[in-house]
Write a protein that holds these residues in place. Sequence first.
Motif, PDB file in Angstrom:
ATOM      1  N   ASN A  34      42.678  42.580  42.257  1.00  0.00           N
ATOM      2  CA  ASN A  34      43.630  43.133  41.394  1.00  0.00           C
ATOM      3  C   ASN A  34      43.283  44.162  40.596  1.00  0.00           C
ATOM      4  N   TYR A  35      44.363  44.815  40.414  1.00  0.00           N
ATOM      5  CA  TYR A  35      44.041  46.301  39.513  1.00  0.00           C
ATOM      6  C   TYR A  35      44.684  45.943  37.990  1.00  0.00           C
ATOM      7  N   ILE A  36      43.818  45.894  37.021  1.00  0.00           N
ATOM      8  CA  ILE A  36      44.315  45.754  35.821  1.00  0.00           C
ATOM      9  C   ILE A  36      44.228  47.176  35.091  1.00  0.00           C
ATOM     10  N   PRO A  37      45.385  47.468  34.441  1.00  0.00           N
ATOM     11  CA  PRO A  37      45.662  48.762  33.549  1.00  0.00           C
ATOM     12  C   PRO A  37      44.435  48.598  32.536  1.00  0.00           C
ATOM     13  N   CYS A  38      43.760  49.812  32.299  1.00  0.00           N
ATOM     14  CA  CYS A  38      42.924  49.692  31.328  1.00  0.00           C
ATOM     15  C   CYS A  38      43.294  50.802  30.004  1.00  0.00           C
ATOM     16  N   ARG A  39      42.796  50.638  28.946  1.00  0.00           N
ATOM     17  CA  ARG A  39      43.377  51.394  27.729  1.00  0.00           C
ATOM     18  C   ARG A  39      43.608  52.676  27.966  1.00  0.00           C
ATOM     19  N   GLU A  40      42.927  53.382  28.785  1.00  0.00           N
ATOM     20  CA  GLU A  40      42.968  54.920  28.916  1.00  0.00           C
ATOM     21  C   GLU A  40      44.112  54.948  29.769  1.00  0.00           C
ATOM     22  N   ASN A  41      44.613  54.005  30.593  1.00  0.00           N
ATOM     23  CA  ASN A  41      45.803  54.157  31.639  1.00  0.00           C
ATOM     24  C   ASN A  41      46.311  52.982  31.682  1.00  0.00           C
ATOM     25  N   PRO A  42      47.443  52.513  30.937  1.00  0.00           N
ATOM     26  CA  PRO A  42      48.013  51.415  30.864  1.00  0.00           C
ATOM     27  C   PRO A  42      49.239  51.216  31.957  1.00  0.00           C
TER      28      PRO A  42
END
Length: 366
Positions: A34-42
Amino acid sequence: MATRTIIIDHGSGFLKAGLSGWNEPQMVFPSIVNYIPCRENPGPSYAQRRVSLGIDIYNPDTFSYPIERGRILNWEGVEHIWSFVLEKHRQEHEDSPVLIAESPRREPVDRQKTLEIMFELLDVPSILLANQMEMSLYASGLLTGVVVDSGYGLTRVQPFHLGRSLLSSAKTLEFAGQDLSDYLFRSLFKEDCNRHNLFQLETVATTQMSKCYVPQNLAEALDFRQSLPSGSDENNTYHLPDGALVELTPMQRLAPEMFFSPQVFDLQGPSISQAVVDSVKTCETSMHPILTSHVMACGGNTLYPGFTKRLYKELTADLLTPTKATIWVGSNRNFSVWLGASVVAHLSTYRSEWMTREEYDESMRV
């Protein structure tokens, strides 16, 4: 190989991994990332997203299978899974060689990419890329026969003679476990079907594992199930989140029939038994008796109750040989590829098949 080898059988649905010499893999988990959007790239962009294993319950829409129908579609996901497996096993076996059982569908460019990841990114000392069907053959202890493998993404039939695969007689059917899952999703949840809904995923998985079976005669089984009074069979029900009971239809219980009657489920291609018959008939006539007397059933779908009995019944009726069909099965036949690879890892006859890091570096300089 003298040391313990890390064995990886990376299928479309599940990854099986462990150290050679064991009777079963020590790691078995869904081939899902799975790919979770991070804070730098939501947002939805691939840049700077975190990849992790399995399904994130807080972001269930982000998971996917990096391998579909035996073909690798997401190398980043595959690399992440392999890295996880090696990290776990290297804690006690740092310099272990690696054997990867590959799908026969892998192209030369895929093999090269595998070597690149293993040697350049994961720093393995040596590697053997082995054919999954051939590994299943070795798991049976036989050298001649027909391997029938039905897993999550593909159903494959491959005859062997004295350890040599008869490639021109191979058959591949593009319906397997994922098609059975898709049928149950559509029939159970209809217009509300959502393959990323965790409740629906669990319901389908539970139905497949504990309620489905292969009938010996579809018409008779349907008549029998339809004649039962409503609520008389507790295996016909499943619970909704609110506790309500929903009753399964006869065809939902008999969904594995699709392997023997694909046209009933609007699937293309011959049945699994017809594929075996067609495969054997393309081999030399003198080989037919020994091939049909050594049919090896493996893969997760062969574990459905009634599967091997139905396969035997149909092969015995369809094969025009004086020798009756014999189905060879093992209790761990869903791990046949891994078990065969565990055997091959220590065979001296395969020593020349291994590639070392030095040989890889030399080939890249040429």
